[in-house]
Design a protein around this motif. Sequence first.
Motif, PDB file in Angstrom:
ATOM      1  N   MET A  84       0.847  -1.184   0.000  1.00 42.33           N
ATOM      2  CA  MET A  84       0.000   0.000   0.000  1.00 42.33           C
ATOM      3  C   MET A  84       0.888   1.242   0.000  1.00 42.33           C
ATOM      4  SD  MET A  84      -2.979   1.263   2.617  1.00 42.33           S
ATOM      5  CE  MET A  84      -4.329   0.510   1.765  1.00 42.33           C
ATOM      6  N   ASN A  85       0.541   2.189  -0.826  1.00 42.72           N
ATOM      7  CA  ASN A  85       1.243   3.457  -0.918  1.00 42.72           C
ATOM      8  C   ASN A  85       0.625   4.432   0.079  1.00 42.72           C
ATOM      9  OD1 ASN A  85       2.983   5.433  -1.862  1.00 42.72           O
ATOM     10  ND2 ASN A  85       1.646   6.000  -3.567  1.00 42.72           N
ATOM     11  N   LYS A  86       1.413   4.890   1.052  1.00 48.08           N
ATOM     12  CA  LYS A  86       0.915   5.829   2.063  1.00 48.08           C
ATOM     13  C   LYS A  86       1.610   7.161   1.880  1.00 48.08           C
ATOM     14  CE  LYS A  86       0.019   2.262   5.496  1.00 48.08           C
ATOM     15  NZ  LYS A  86       0.332   1.808   6.857  1.00 48.08           N
ATOM     16  N   VAL A  87       0.803   8.227   1.774  1.00 47.00           N
ATOM     17  CA  VAL A  87       1.321   9.568   1.527  1.00 47.00           C
ATOM     18  C   VAL A  87       0.868  10.495   2.650  1.00 47.00           C
ATOM     19  CG1 VAL A  87       1.382  11.494  -0.113  1.00 47.00           C
ATOM     20  CG2 VAL A  87       1.157   9.154  -0.963  1.00 47.00           C
ATOM     21  N   LEU A  88       1.827  11.141   3.314  1.00 45.70           N
ATOM     22  CA  LEU A  88       1.508  12.126   4.356  1.00 45.70           C
ATOM     23  C   LEU A  88       1.507  13.507   3.724  1.00 45.70           C
ATOM     24  CD1 LEU A  88       1.247  12.525   7.575  1.00 45.70           C
ATOM     25  CD2 LEU A  88       3.525  13.474   7.334  1.00 45.70           C
ATOM     26  N   ILE A  89       0.444  14.262   3.989  1.00 44.29           N
ATOM     27  CA  ILE A  89       0.326  15.620   3.463  1.00 44.29           C
ATOM     28  C   ILE A  89       0.019  16.562   4.622  1.00 44.29           C
ATOM     29  CG2 ILE A  89      -0.830  17.117   1.794  1.00 44.29           C
ATOM     30  CD1 ILE A  89      -1.759  14.362   0.494  1.00 44.29           C
ATOM     31  N   GLY A 140       4.067   4.780   8.805  1.00 51.04           N
ATOM     32  CA  GLY A 140       4.685   3.960   7.766  1.00 51.04           C
ATOM     33  C   GLY A 140       4.502   4.531   6.374  1.00 51.04           C
ATOM     34  N   CYS A 141       4.582   5.844   6.263  1.00 49.64           N
ATOM     35  CA  CYS A 141       4.373   6.508   4.969  1.00 49.64           C
ATOM     36  C   CYS A 141       5.565   6.305   4.041  1.00 49.64           C
ATOM     37  CB  CYS A 141       4.136   7.998   5.175  1.00 49.64           C
ATOM     38  SG  CYS A 141       2.579   8.342   6.003  1.00 49.64           S
ATOM     39  N   ASN A 142       5.262   6.235   2.737  1.00 47.80           N
ATOM     40  CA  ASN A 142       6.290   6.088   1.711  1.00 47.80           C
ATOM     41  C   ASN A 142       6.856   7.423   1.270  1.00 47.80           C
ATOM     42  OD1 ASN A 142       3.879   4.072   1.149  1.00 47.80           O
ATOM     43  ND2 ASN A 142       5.823   3.014   0.796  1.00 47.80           N
ATOM     44  N   ARG A 143       6.074   8.492   1.459  1.00 45.69           N
ATOM     45  CA  ARG A 143       6.511   9.822   1.037  1.00 45.69           C
ATOM     46  C   ARG A 143       5.720  10.885   1.775  1.00 45.69           C
ATOM     47  NH1 ARG A 143       7.283  10.047  -4.047  1.00 45.69           N
ATOM     48  NH2 ARG A 143       6.817   7.901  -4.472  1.00 45.69           N
ATOM     49  N   ILE A 144       6.294  12.089   1.764  1.00 47.08           N
ATOM     50  CA  ILE A 144       5.634  13.270   2.331  1.00 47.08           C
ATOM     51  C   ILE A 144       5.514  14.275   1.195  1.00 47.08           C
ATOM     52  CG2 ILE A 144       5.799  15.141   4.010  1.00 47.08           C
ATOM     53  CD1 ILE A 144       7.684  13.274   5.651  1.00 47.08           C
ATOM     54  N   GLU A 179      15.885  18.423   5.653  1.00 51.58           N
ATOM     55  CA  GLU A 179      17.136  18.166   6.356  1.00 51.58           C
ATOM     56  C   GLU A 179      17.091  16.892   7.200  1.00 51.58           C
ATOM     57  OE1 GLU A 179      19.615  20.224   9.997  1.00 51.58           O
ATOM     58  OE2 GLU A 179      18.436  21.505   8.693  1.00 51.58           O
ATOM     59  N   ILE A 180      15.976  16.650   7.896  1.00 52.08           N
ATOM     60  CA  ILE A 180      15.949  15.576   8.896  1.00 52.08           C
ATOM     61  C   ILE A 180      15.236  14.303   8.463  1.00 52.08           C
ATOM     62  CG2 ILE A 180      16.100  17.228  10.789  1.00 52.08           C
ATOM     63  CD1 ILE A 180      13.112  16.724  11.324  1.00 52.08           C
ATOM     64  N   SER A 181      14.478  14.332   7.390  1.00 56.60           N
ATOM     65  CA  SER A 181      13.651  13.180   7.033  1.00 56.60           C
ATOM     66  C   SER A 181      14.400  12.144   6.206  1.00 56.60           C
ATOM     67  CB  SER A 181      12.419  13.644   6.258  1.00 56.60           C
ATOM     68  OG  SER A 181      11.630  12.530   5.913  1.00 56.60           O
ATOM     69  N   ASP A 182      14.214  10.876   6.576  1.00 56.93           N
ATOM     70  CA  ASP A 182      14.719   9.766   5.777  1.00 56.93           C
ATOM     71  C   ASP A 182      13.681   9.336   4.744  1.00 56.93           C
ATOM     72  OD1 ASP A 182      17.088   9.683   7.237  1.00 56.93           O
ATOM     73  OD2 ASP A 182      16.261   8.299   8.707  1.00 56.93           O
ATOM     74  N   ILE A 183      12.460   9.801   4.920  1.00 57.69           N
ATOM     75  CA  ILE A 183      11.368   9.501   3.992  1.00 57.69           C
ATOM     76  C   ILE A 183      11.421  10.545   2.875  1.00 57.69           C
ATOM     77  CG2 ILE A 183       8.844   9.387   3.774  1.00 57.69           C
ATOM     78  CD1 ILE A 183       8.807   8.680   6.798  1.00 57.69           C
ATOM     79  N   PRO A 184      11.254  10.134   1.614  1.00 60.91           N
ATOM     80  CA  PRO A 184      11.288  11.114   0.522  1.00 60.91           C
ATOM     81  C   PRO A 184      10.261  12.225   0.725  1.00 60.91           C
ATOM     82  CG  PRO A 184      11.300   8.886  -0.348  1.00 60.91           C
ATOM     83  CD  PRO A 184      11.047   8.771   1.126  1.00 60.91           C
TER      84      PRO A 184
END
Length: 169
Positions: free
Chosen positions: A1-6, A102-106, A130-135
């Motif tokens: 599942m693709n999870k996107v945080l906005i 568990g988002c794949n991207r922001i 600067e701090i995110s490991d998530i794209p």
Amino acid sequence: MNKVLIPVDDSNNALMALKHAVNMYGKDSQTHFHICNVQPTLYTHIRKFLSKQTINEWQAERAQTAAKSASEFLEKVGANFSFTYVTGDKGEALRDEAQRLGCNRIVIGTAKKNTLSRLFENSTTAKLLEISDIPVEVVTGKSLSTLERWGIPALGAGAATALMAAVID
């Protein structure tokens, strides 16, 4: 599942990022959008006069108000979404929430700004990059007004110069 945080804050730039995310990733039925609002942490001297429940209710109400147009848009297009709100430093809170979910991207919206403006302000976008490991995908909105573009950084530069002059003396 693709999870996107906005991240949403009832601004036009946040809504533009939301629309971009839906256009890019909403065609897949496996995509789930998490819209998130960040509420500021109240100062200690304010918190001691209010109960934790009162503060939580106030923050939840403000967050719901900020996310109302985003929620309505996602309901209208029939997207699969959820809403959360967090408190604290915006960049760190968004990164932590994306990791927790568990988002794949922001996908974040921001105004077009010049380098001087970004130098003197605490940019959530810059902090997140600067701090995110998530794209992190940055969607640029409209340009700032002339006053915001030149007036505020000039005031900041003037204040910084005055502070440096005072320290040197």
